[in-house]
Enzyme design. Sequence first.
Site, PDB file in Angstrom:
ATOM      1  N   ASP A 103     -16.229  -3.432  -4.853  1.00 56.70           N
ATOM      2  CA  ASP A 103     -16.257  -4.638  -4.287  1.00 56.70           C
ATOM      3  C   ASP A 103     -17.710  -5.356  -4.376  1.00 56.70           C
ATOM      4  O   ASP A 103     -18.551  -4.477  -4.397  1.00 56.70           O
ATOM      5  CB  ASP A 103     -15.861  -4.808  -2.813  1.00 56.70           C
ATOM      6  N   SER A 104     -17.909  -6.706  -4.423  1.00 49.34           N
ATOM      7  CA  SER A 104     -18.924  -7.140  -4.634  1.00 49.34           C
ATOM      8  C   SER A 104     -19.805  -7.542  -3.426  1.00 49.34           C
ATOM      9  O   SER A 104     -20.853  -7.647  -3.137  1.00 49.34           O
ATOM     10  CB  SER A 104     -19.222  -8.722  -5.327  1.00 49.34           C
ATOM     11  N   ASP A 161      -6.375  -7.058  -6.449  1.00 49.71           N
ATOM     12  CA  ASP A 161      -6.153  -7.685  -5.326  1.00 49.71           C
ATOM     13  C   ASP A 161      -7.307  -8.545  -4.779  1.00 49.71           C
ATOM     14  O   ASP A 161      -8.070  -8.702  -3.947  1.00 49.71           O
ATOM     15  CB  ASP A 161      -5.818  -6.835  -4.044  1.00 49.71           C
ATOM     16  N   PHE A 183     -11.674  -5.291  -5.840  1.00 51.20           N
ATOM     17  CA  PHE A 183     -11.696  -6.062  -4.426  1.00 51.20           C
ATOM     18  C   PHE A 183     -11.315  -5.144  -3.530  1.00 51.20           C
ATOM     19  O   PHE A 183     -10.430  -5.675  -2.660  1.00 51.20           O
ATOM     20  CB  PHE A 183     -10.921  -7.205  -4.738  1.00 51.20           C
ATOM     21  N   CYS A 190      -3.016 -14.168  -3.405  1.00 48.23           N
ATOM     22  CA  CYS A 190      -2.652 -14.606  -2.011  1.00 48.23           C
ATOM     23  C   CYS A 190      -2.976 -15.896  -1.946  1.00 48.23           C
ATOM     24  O   CYS A 190      -3.200 -16.508  -0.912  1.00 48.23           O
ATOM     25  CB  CYS A 190      -3.573 -13.792  -1.095  1.00 48.23           C
ATOM     26  N   ARG A 234       0.901  -1.225  -0.038  1.00 51.01           N
ATOM     27  CA  ARG A 234       0.029  -0.148   0.075  1.00 51.01           C
ATOM     28  C   ARG A 234       0.993   1.446  -0.077  1.00 51.01           C
ATOM     29  O   ARG A 234       0.551   2.187  -0.750  1.00 51.01           O
ATOM     30  CB  ARG A 234      -0.863  -0.037   1.196  1.00 51.01           C
TER      31      ARG A 234
END
Length: 393
Positions: free
Chosen positions: A250-251, A297, A228, A337, A212
Amino acid sequence: MIQAVYLKKGKDESLKRHHSWVFSGALAYMDEGIKEGDTVRVISAEGELLGVGHFQLGTIAVRMLAFEDTEINDEFWFDRLKKALAMRKAAGIAMNDDGNTFRLVHGEGDQLPGLVVDCYGVTAVIQAHSVGMHEARMAICNALLRLEDLHIENIFYKSETTLPYKAGVESENGFLVGGHADDVAVENNLKFHIDWLRGQKTGFFVDQRDNRLLLEKYSKGKRVLNMFCYTGGFSVYALRGGAELVHSVDSSEKAVDLTRQNVELNFPNDERHQAYCEDAFRFLEKTTGEYDLIVLDPPAFAKHRHALHNALKGYTRLNAKGIEKVKPGGIIFTFSCSQAVSKEQFQAAVFTAALRAHRNVGILHQLHQPADHPISIYHPEGEYLKGLVLYVE
């Protein structure tokens, strides 16, 4: 007396190299009555004591706690946590003037396989990934409270979704110590609401702190898209970096709400930011090259090896769309990730994505997890976070 498991002939080499896992296929037999979560001694076919660990059902049969005959008592937990804190202090991470958020325990990387402890100011969040660590949770709590440098007042236990489902262990998320915690944590002088109860992982992605900060340096004057977004970490850093605008997607409506709260906490009434609750692929499809910098991400596409093929297809598809849509001369921060996906496999997926998008792409940075998520030199599987910063012509 602690019961024991016994290895087949020739199956002790990895343990002699201090690898943290004993696989079920390496076991010849075991003492009667051993239950999941029990502490067991591991004995070679020649009768040599190789160490002690937590027994569990499944592919990994024992997670090693020590490679000698060690009693797993209160002093063991205190000593391991004290060493973990000393490493964070040596790395300049714990108790900084510019933040109070860091990972104190990262499983195998701290010789505590199956355990995660994240610190947010005076609150520690414990997450158990094994029954053995679940059963030791109060001993771990007591050891945390003995670490005077930390000044922990609240300990939240968050293992409802991380314990092995086949174990049949009942676990509810909640405070083991304290309970009136301020939910605002500080990272690099930025503030974030932490959702210990319903949030992913321990409520915040501590592992992206360094990445970040790098993104902040690239954000000045940029139009940024954070896909995301979850808690909006990348979005807040981009705003501080001087971005012209930041869009967060984002969902999850809860994630979008939390992102809005975190932006407001740091940049009240900042009209540069907008957040959208929408499917990532659908949102990307609608964009028409208006973004200079895109963050990709996603959550783990592959939590197990059997999902690897589909995961790589997912990373290829996502990155192809991002590379296709970013402005000429644009930047993409892209991550995986998924522990099951290697650095080489992830980079190959991005390579394929660039070919599909028919654009020239260069790698500016190769990213990974920060120092408070250490990788044991004996357990390379602990490296799970992979990232690339791409320049797209």
